[in-house]
Design a protein around this motif. Structure first.
Motif, mmCIF file in Angstrom:
data_model
loop_
_atom_site.group_PDB
_atom_site.id
_atom_site.type_symbol
_atom_site.label_atom_id
_atom_site.label_comp_id
_atom_site.label_asym_id
_atom_site.label_seq_id
_atom_site.Cartn_x
_atom_site.Cartn_y
_atom_site.Cartn_z
ATOM 1 N N LYS A 104 0.845 -1.235 0.144
ATOM 2 C CA LYS A 104 -0.110 -0.046 0.126
ATOM 3 C C LYS A 104 0.884 1.195 0.168
ATOM 4 C CE LYS A 104 -4.050 -2.104 2.109
ATOM 5 N NZ LYS A 104 -4.889 -2.127 3.403
ATOM 6 N N LEU A 105 2.007 1.152 0.566
ATOM 7 C CA LEU A 105 2.946 2.269 0.447
ATOM 8 C C LEU A 105 3.582 2.654 -0.856
ATOM 9 C CD1 LEU A 105 4.479 4.269 2.582
ATOM 10 C CD2 LEU A 105 6.080 2.822 2.696
ATOM 11 N N ARG A 106 3.701 1.493 -1.481
ATOM 12 C CA ARG A 106 4.094 1.495 -3.030
ATOM 13 C C ARG A 106 3.177 2.112 -3.738
ATOM 14 N NH1 ARG A 106 5.065 -3.237 -7.020
ATOM 15 N NH2 ARG A 106 2.830 -2.509 -7.490
ATOM 16 N N ALA A 107 1.566 1.751 -3.666
ATOM 17 C CA ALA A 107 0.639 2.410 -4.313
ATOM 18 C C ALA A 107 0.458 3.718 -3.934
ATOM 19 C CB ALA A 107 -0.605 1.593 -4.030
ATOM 20 N N ARG A 108 0.598 4.148 -2.751
ATOM 21 C CA ARG A 108 0.367 5.705 -2.449
ATOM 22 C C ARG A 108 1.321 6.375 -3.082
ATOM 23 N NH1 ARG A 108 -1.603 9.119 1.250
ATOM 24 N NH2 ARG A 108 -3.224 7.462 2.359
ATOM 25 N N TYR A 109 2.598 5.712 -3.261
ATOM 26 C CA TYR A 109 3.729 6.717 -3.741
ATOM 27 C C TYR A 109 3.732 6.765 -5.198
ATOM 28 C CZ TYR A 109 8.602 7.614 -5.569
ATOM 29 O OH TYR A 109 9.743 8.396 -6.198
ATOM 30 N N ASP A 110 3.077 5.698 -5.838
ATOM 31 C CA ASP A 110 2.877 5.586 -7.373
ATOM 32 C C ASP A 110 1.536 6.585 -7.650
ATOM 33 O OD1 ASP A 110 4.841 3.781 -7.614
ATOM 34 O OD2 ASP A 110 3.315 2.013 -7.699
ATOM 35 N N GLU A 111 0.783 6.943 -7.048
ATOM 36 C CA GLU A 111 -0.184 7.824 -6.863
ATOM 37 C C GLU A 111 0.024 9.213 -6.875
ATOM 38 O OE1 GLU A 111 -4.643 8.892 -4.798
ATOM 39 O OE2 GLU A 111 -3.716 6.775 -4.614
ATOM 40 N N ASP A 112 1.057 9.548 -5.907
ATOM 41 C CA ASP A 112 1.411 10.898 -5.601
ATOM 42 C C ASP A 112 2.705 10.794 -4.930
ATOM 43 O OD1 ASP A 112 2.016 13.507 -5.178
ATOM 44 O OD2 ASP A 112 0.115 13.817 -3.942
ATOM 45 N N LYS A 113 3.946 10.999 -5.707
ATOM 46 C CA LYS A 113 5.388 10.922 -5.207
ATOM 47 C C LYS A 113 5.669 12.164 -4.120
ATOM 48 C CE LYS A 113 7.417 8.761 -9.254
ATOM 49 N NZ LYS A 113 5.760 8.248 -10.001
ATOM 50 N N HIS A 114 5.001 13.189 -4.125
ATOM 51 C CA HIS A 114 4.919 14.293 -3.134
ATOM 52 C C HIS A 114 3.983 14.183 -2.113
ATOM 53 C CE1 HIS A 114 7.734 15.438 -6.480
ATOM 54 N NE2 HIS A 114 6.754 15.725 -7.283
ATOM 55 N N ASP A 115 3.396 13.162 -1.967
ATOM 56 C CA ASP A 115 2.460 13.145 -0.830
ATOM 57 C C ASP A 115 3.409 13.199 0.548
ATOM 58 O OD1 ASP A 115 0.622 12.498 1.245
ATOM 59 O OD2 ASP A 115 -0.317 10.882 0.028
ATOM 60 N N ALA A 116 2.881 14.272 1.295
ATOM 61 C CA ALA A 116 3.295 14.562 2.724
ATOM 62 C C ALA A 116 3.427 13.486 3.585
ATOM 63 C CB ALA A 116 2.684 15.984 3.307
ATOM 64 N N ARG A 117 2.355 12.641 3.570
ATOM 65 C CA ARG A 117 2.238 11.600 4.562
ATOM 66 C C ARG A 117 3.207 10.573 4.350
ATOM 67 N NH1 ARG A 117 -0.621 12.204 8.738
ATOM 68 N NH2 ARG A 117 -1.467 9.885 8.726
ATOM 69 N N LEU A 118 4.045 10.496 3.198
ATOM 70 C CA LEU A 118 4.849 9.624 2.845
ATOM 71 C C LEU A 118 6.124 9.524 3.788
ATOM 72 C CD1 LEU A 118 5.232 9.502 -1.115
ATOM 73 C CD2 LEU A 118 4.306 7.648 0.440
#
Length: 522
Positions: free
Chosen positions: A471-485
């Protein structure tokens, strides 16, 4: 000296006799301001008086004495309790001193017609002629431990450059000061049944400091100093011989009386591990005595030979994992792949284990390897090849995420990579071969050694098949600049640190993130 030689004494033995007498006589000035000796030789009409205050001079004069013989008169110092000067006219004081230092000499010491020494050294008599009560009485006398000893061993060395006897005891319970630096250790040293030193540490190595007992030599000189004894070749020989006999005795106990040995190990096992780390001469003889908890049986300890005998086909190493306690170790992500394959893992739960294992790199041809090392791997060469190929394939899918995590966690880790050994955990931290383990690093930081340990970055391995990582990879693929990362990366690191019992770099941040996740999830 000339008269002694005329009487048949050699110059060397005469000088030795005079030296022994001189030291013993001079000790009179420890309790007396002045000493007077009146002596009359058989066949002579007059006596001779010698008198001294212990300085550089003395007086000799004629005197009168009705019979041949010698009278020594001590003019005692005034009683001064603050300076340790007791009332040496008190019968109880005299009896206590005699009991402590001269209880076993072979001739009677009398005070007002009362014999106050026993003259019965237990260690000189055959064991079959000594009652258990007598052994126990001696143990209480020398150890000040009123419990019963766990075991004893009598030793006798003959036909060597130095002849001596020893009677040693293993206590049933570890003394409260076993690990104190200021603990007074050592065996009682007797020379011809006269107590010379109450705690002579040179007779045993430090890792056998729990032993109690006496060593009696007929070859050492009564007037020898502690400093000379420390470097006497005979003492070195005695220490080596006694140490080996104690090891042999413990090995026999381990083989013949397992219950007794396990009681011994529960009290003194940690001290034996010190011997592996500090005593290179006897290390190979100590190792078979070691016991460890392991993943094989939660109730029973195992030795290294037992571990080797249970190794799986194709297993080449002895695996271990260090931790603060069993519950922490058993919950470690490092064990997952080993448990899946049925590989036994030793649990190193004592602080001394970390130092011990630095000196114990192999046993019976099998290398000891931590399951937390980055280089640890499982399976045959073919299986390892297949695992590497699979990781390379998955690495293409996770390359950008791994690089992102590396950038966010660069202050704490030197590399983020995929794992082939994690099964049910999302992440773990690994050490490189030769690096300090987290447990040992914590121990060194807590000591007062003054060692400045540099911050050490480790390898963070993540499990590509775990839902959190997916899920962490999926979030990264969706938005590489997501502050939650950034927050999720820190939580992943925190998970790996907490699973091994290591403190978090920023506990406050972890608490805020955890509370936020719970709030959004409920």
């Amino acid at each position: 000296l000339a008269r002694l030689e005329q009487a048949g004494q050699s110059g060397e033995s005469a000088a030795q006799l005079i030296g022994q007498f001189g030291v013993g006589f001079y000790s009179a000035f420890m309790v007396a301001d002045r000493v007077t000796v009146v002596t009359r030789r058989a066949g002579e009409a007059k006596a001779t008086r010698w008198e001294s205050t212990g300085g550089e001079s003395f007086e000799i004069a004629d005197d009168n004495r009705f019979f041949r013989g010698t009278t020594v008169t001590l003019h005692l110092k005034p009683v001064d309790s603050d300076s340790g000067i007791e009332d040496y006219t008190d019968a109880a004081v005299l009896e206590r001193i005699v009991k402590r230092h001269s209880d076993f000499i072979p001739y009677p010491i009398r005070n007002q017609d009362k014999t106050i020494n026993s003259m019965k050294p237990v260690w000189t008599r055959p064991e079959s002629e000594v009652k258990d009560e007598e052994f126990a009485e001696l143990y209480h006398h020398i150890s000040h431990d009123w419990g019963e000893p766990l075991d004893r061993l009598a030793l006798k060395a003959e036909g060597r450059s130095a002849e001596y006897q020893a009677l040693l005891f293993i206590p049933s319970k570890a003394p409260f000061d076993l690990y104190y630096r200021e603990q007074r250790i050592g065996l009682q040293l007797y020379v011809r049944r006269v107590l010379i030193m109450d705690r002579f540490e040179a007779l045993l190595p430090g890792w056998l400091r729990f032993m109690r007992g006496v060593v009696d030599s007929s070859d050492l000189q009564l007037n020898v100093s502690r400093e000379l004894l420390q470097h006497d070749g005979r003492i070195v020989q005695m220490r080596r011989w006694i140490t080996r006999k104690v090891i042999d005795h413990l090995q026999a106990m381990k083989q013949k009386d397992e219950d007794k040995y396990r009681k011994f190990w529960a009290e003194f096992g940690r001290v034996l591990k010190e011997g592996v780390a500090s005593d290179a001469e006897h290390r190979d003889r100590i190792v078979p005595l070691l016991l460890f908890p392991s993943s094989n049986d939660p109730a029973l300890l195992t030795d290294l030979s037992g571990y080797v005998g249970r190794m799986k086909e194709g297993q080449t190493d002895i695996y271990y994992l260090a931790g603060e306690n069993r519950s922490v170790v058993e919950a470690s992500p490092h064990l997952e792949a080993f448990a899946e394959r049925g590989y036994e893992v030793l649990y190193l739960l004592d602080p001394v284990d970390e130092f011990m294992v630095q000196s114990l790199d192999q046993h019976e041809g099998k290398s000891l390897r931590s399951v937390a090392e980055a280089e640890a791997s499982l399976g045959s060469e073919e299986e390892r090849k297949t695992a590497r190929e699979e990781l390379e394939r998955r690495h293409g899918e996770y390359r950008e995420l791994l690089a992102s995590l590396q950038g966010k966690l660069d202050a704490w880790v030197r590399e983020v990579r995929l794992s082939s050994l994690l099964k049910s955990s999302p992440a773990r931290l690994l050490t490189s071969e030769g690096d300090l383990s987290p447990q040992l690093e914590r121990i060194l930081r807590q000591t007062e050694t003054g060692i400045a340990l540099p911050h050490r970055k480790r390898v963070l391995e993540v499990n590509p098949s775990h839902p959190v990582v997916e899920k962490l990879r999926a979030r990264y693929d969706e938005d590489k600049h997501d502050a939650r990362l950034d927050d999720y990366a820190y939580l992943l690191l925190s998970y790996a640190l907490l699973s091994e019992g290591t403190e978090l770099p920023d506990p406050g941040r972890f608490n805020r993130l955890l509370a936020d996740l719970m709030g959004r999830g409920l």
